[in-house]
Design an enzyme around this catalytic site. Structure first.
Site, mmCIF file in Angstrom:
data_model
loop_
_atom_site.group_PDB
_atom_site.id
_atom_site.type_symbol
_atom_site.label_atom_id
_atom_site.label_comp_id
_atom_site.label_asym_id
_atom_site.label_seq_id
_atom_site.Cartn_x
_atom_site.Cartn_y
_atom_site.Cartn_z
ATOM 1 C CG HIS A 197 -32.959 -48.312 -22.639
ATOM 2 N ND1 HIS A 197 -33.324 -47.429 -21.660
ATOM 3 C CD2 HIS A 197 -32.681 -49.471 -22.009
ATOM 4 C CE1 HIS A 197 -33.263 -48.030 -20.493
ATOM 5 N NE2 HIS A 197 -32.875 -49.281 -20.670
ATOM 6 C CB THR A 229 -28.246 -30.252 -27.042
ATOM 7 O OG1 THR A 229 -27.454 -29.742 -25.952
ATOM 8 C CG2 THR A 229 -28.247 -29.242 -28.181
ATOM 9 C CB ALA A 230 -28.292 -31.967 -22.178
ATOM 10 N N GLY A 231 -31.692 -32.303 -22.823
ATOM 11 C CA GLY A 231 -32.946 -32.772 -22.235
ATOM 12 C C GLY A 231 -32.998 -32.613 -20.730
#
Lengths: 298, 298
Positions: free
Chosen positions: B82, B171-173
């Site tokens: 996705h 890390t979380a974009g």
């Protein structure tokens, strides 16, 4: 799903708002019960209090209201247009959600026993709770009213109460208690001024005339237009959408269309979901798929 | 009436149930918020958590979930089918009851500001909250995904986020936040095996083809029968009952009838009352006349 029962006791007091408020407050004190509506009529000298909640709290609240009414209403002095036999006159329990009419019958018997034992008031069971066929209809149970029953309860074995003593409570008289289904009051307004057409349609669709089960219907003229006014006493048999379509079909025979329709008072969510499911052939649709219901359920 | 907002954040974790449960638990801890649904897909490596409650508690819960996801998902290692740009990928706020899309736009901006300031994550606003026309559609905002945006966010001024730094969180974009209306997923099954008829009807009723506003429709073959599958993105413009009647009318041109219909997932009570009001011309009917709603609303 949360079990919900409605109870709409009728009291023989429609003039003193302090007495009516005291009765309503007795219910408000019970945790888990919501008082939805308090109505009274001065010429009827009568009040209706609508409460809703889980079965046991509603039972408690109904008893608390009856106890308060017993202490504050004196039937020996009561006058009003509406037929009545007691200070607390009628107490119907109505299944709303997650409960059946059978559960409400059990609940009504529990209340009747408590009223007889603790308050010493004679109780007659009616509607789905009736223990004899001639006590299903409220009018039959109330025959002769307070004044007439006062004598008959002692002398006529046919009028012996289902619970409690065979004599009226000195001030509170007697009480009718029972269970009935939720009643949907629904009117359909026709696009004609000819009230005869509404009367003919009412005669065709009402159960008595061989029409739809659970439908009571009359034709009226309201605001200059013809109206079919209905009580749907069992929406699981005939719901408002079915009544609408039946009237639409009958009206078409007179080349008359429907102007609009009205639901009087509140309806249970189940009536609405049944109507949607039925009208749009919605597979597997039930009240639980309503977001708000999921939020509040259980 | 109680104000209710739904929020359905999508997280880039569809394999570790302990991570998903931790995120959901962060929402469960917030008073006044109900976690209605937790879904995940292993091949998409993605999860969806549906929460509902009053606006402020929902805002708190959304932030708590994002904070937990930020601490436990590493986008540098994330793989899945996705499209996604961040650990918390998309956060839509949806008005359910007593609230407007405008209030949800305000709410989404509050959340975006907090996420940028406290977690140092870049945020893009989409749908009704979009600050630029080319950010209304989620696909446009997510172009290039995490890997592509990592470069572009620093170098291309067209990809500058609406809140927070012009560089990805290590890390979380990045996160897409916004407000959109409630989407009703509704399918109508036809009494024919000819899928072409479903496709033609879908083409006729969808907004893009000059049909009904807010209707997205496709024709499929499901269980051997033709189906018109719809997303109703604004049920206040076109509700399921109107879609049903439009399809009924179009199908009649092919001499085809409707077998049944299906509502996917939950619908707000308002959609149901609108359908009843509209279909049976019920004057003055609103959600508040549903008994259960009166009980819980306040």
């Amino acid at each position: 799903m949360q079990k919900l029962v409605e109870c709409v006791p009728n009291f023989s007091e429609g003039r003193s708002t302090s007495v009516i408020n005291n009765i309503a407050n007795a219910a408000k004190k019970i945790k888990g019960v919501r008082v939805l509506d308090v109505e009274w009529d001065k010429s009827h000298n009568r009040s209706l209090i609508t409460i809703v909640g889980a079965p046991e709290p509603v039972l408690k609240a109904a008893f608390a209201m009856i106890k308060t009414a017993t202490a504050s209403i004196d039937m020996r002095k009561h006058k009003g247009e509406h037929p009545r036999i007691g200070a607390t006159d009628v107490v119907p329990f109505i299944p709303v959600s997650g409960t059946t009419i059978q559960e409400c019958v059990v609940l009504s018997n529990k209340l009747a026993r408590r009223v007889a034992e603790e308050l010493n008031i004679p109780v007659y069971m009616y509607e789905a709770s009736a223990k004899r066929k001639d006590r299903v209809n409220l009018a039959d149970v109330r025959k002769g009213e307070y004044e007439g029953l006062k004598e008959e309860i002692r002398t006529n074995s046919e009028r012996k109460p289902d619970y409690g003593p065979s004599r009226m409570h000195s001030t509170a008289g007697a009480i009718v208690i029972g269970a009935r289904k939720y009643l949907v009051a629904y009117n359909v307004n026709l696009d004609t001024k000819d009230v005869e057409i509404a009367r003919k349609i009412a005669g065709k669709i009402r159960e008595k005339g061989g029409g739809l089960p659970g439908v009571k219907a009359l034709g009226f003229k309201v605001g200059g237009y013809a109206q079919v006014s209905m009580n749907l006493v069992d929406f699981e048999k005939t719901n408002f959408d079915e009544a609408y379509r039946a009237i639409e079909k009958e009206a078409a025979k007179f080349k008359v269309k429907i102007r609009n329709s009205e639901i009087y008072g509140m309806i249970p969510l189940a009536a609405l979901t049944r109507a949607a499911k039925n009208s749009f052939k919605i597979e597997g649709f039930k009240s639980d798929l309503i977001l708000e219901k999921r939020l509040y359920g259980n």
